[in-house]
Design an enzyme around this catalytic site. Sequence first.
Site, short mmCIF file in Angstrom:
data_model
loop_
_atom_site.label_atom_id
_atom_site.label_comp_id
_atom_site.label_asym_id
_atom_site.label_seq_id
_atom_site.Cartn_x
_atom_site.Cartn_y
_atom_site.Cartn_z
N PRO A 93 0.80 -1.23 0.00
CA PRO A 93 0.00 0.00 0.00
C PRO A 93 0.83 1.28 0.00
CG PRO A 93 -0.89 -1.57 1.57
CD PRO A 93 0.43 -2.11 1.12
N GLU A 120 -0.34 -10.15 7.66
CA GLU A 120 -0.28 -8.74 8.03
C GLU A 120 0.86 -8.01 7.34
OE1 GLU A 120 -2.41 -6.86 10.03
OE2 GLU A 120 -3.60 -8.65 9.66
N ARG A 158 1.32 -7.54 -22.71
CA ARG A 158 0.57 -7.08 -23.88
C ARG A 158 1.32 -6.02 -24.67
NH1 ARG A 158 -2.61 -2.72 -23.67
NH2 ARG A 158 -4.28 -3.74 -24.84
N ASP A 173 -4.55 3.00 -26.24
CA ASP A 173 -5.04 2.62 -24.92
C ASP A 173 -5.21 3.85 -24.05
OD1 ASP A 173 -5.03 -0.05 -25.48
OD2 ASP A 173 -3.10 -0.46 -24.52
#
Length: 257
Positions: A93, A120, A158, A173
């Site tokens: 995060p 955790e 890709r 894109d």
Amino acid sequence: MRFDVITLFPELIAPFTQAGIVRRAFDSGQIVLRLWNPRDFAEGNYRRVDDRPFGGGPGMVMMAEPLARCLQAVRADRGEAGGEQAPVVLFSPIGDTLRHQAVERWAASSGAVLICGRYEGIDQRFIDRYVTHQISLGDFVLSGGEIAALALIDAVARLQPGVLNDEGSHQFDSFNPAVDGLLDCPHYTRPEAWEGESAPAALMSGHHAQIERWRRDQRLALTQRHRPELIAAARASGLLDRADEAFLAQQAPADRA
């Protein structure tokens, strides 16, 4: 290009190489994917890889030693004993949010070692010693790093030559700064009318300039409505022309909000 994925659940990753259009990147050898389970490098009958956090609290923490042994085995297999070492990426995060520009950099690289955390988290001492990059998919929490690893590998795969049916398809894109960084336009296919709604007339016209203008205007409108900061970035980079600015000026105030 080679990606080594360190994960407690390699079975979540393995099928990915044999499904969908990105399979071509693995079948062709453009991307080599190796999976490593730190449990194979843990000690004891139970091959323990986690323990309670110091200071108390909920959950368990992945131990540094099995991860370090696993990483050393990866480096030996990559032949990095005395040479340049591949980047070590942890999905976290606190990492930088993964964006198209970063995907392009990884797509042009020689690969990386991807660490998929669980529980955790991971003992900070391992992170401090070995991790070189931290990446986040956004402001939410997953049960592990495997989905994030697959997202990065898919986005990189890709962009490899020959993987997409149309070599130029990724050029438009969403978020591609090589073009303008705007969102993609809506797409339609047969039948021309479906449940009382017709596909846009401009797309049926056969007039290439009209089609391209319609698509451009749709990209501008969608981006202005949903991601106005991308319009500002394109404008600052000189990627909007007079026709673009004229179209944007005609949009309703609600669309510019």
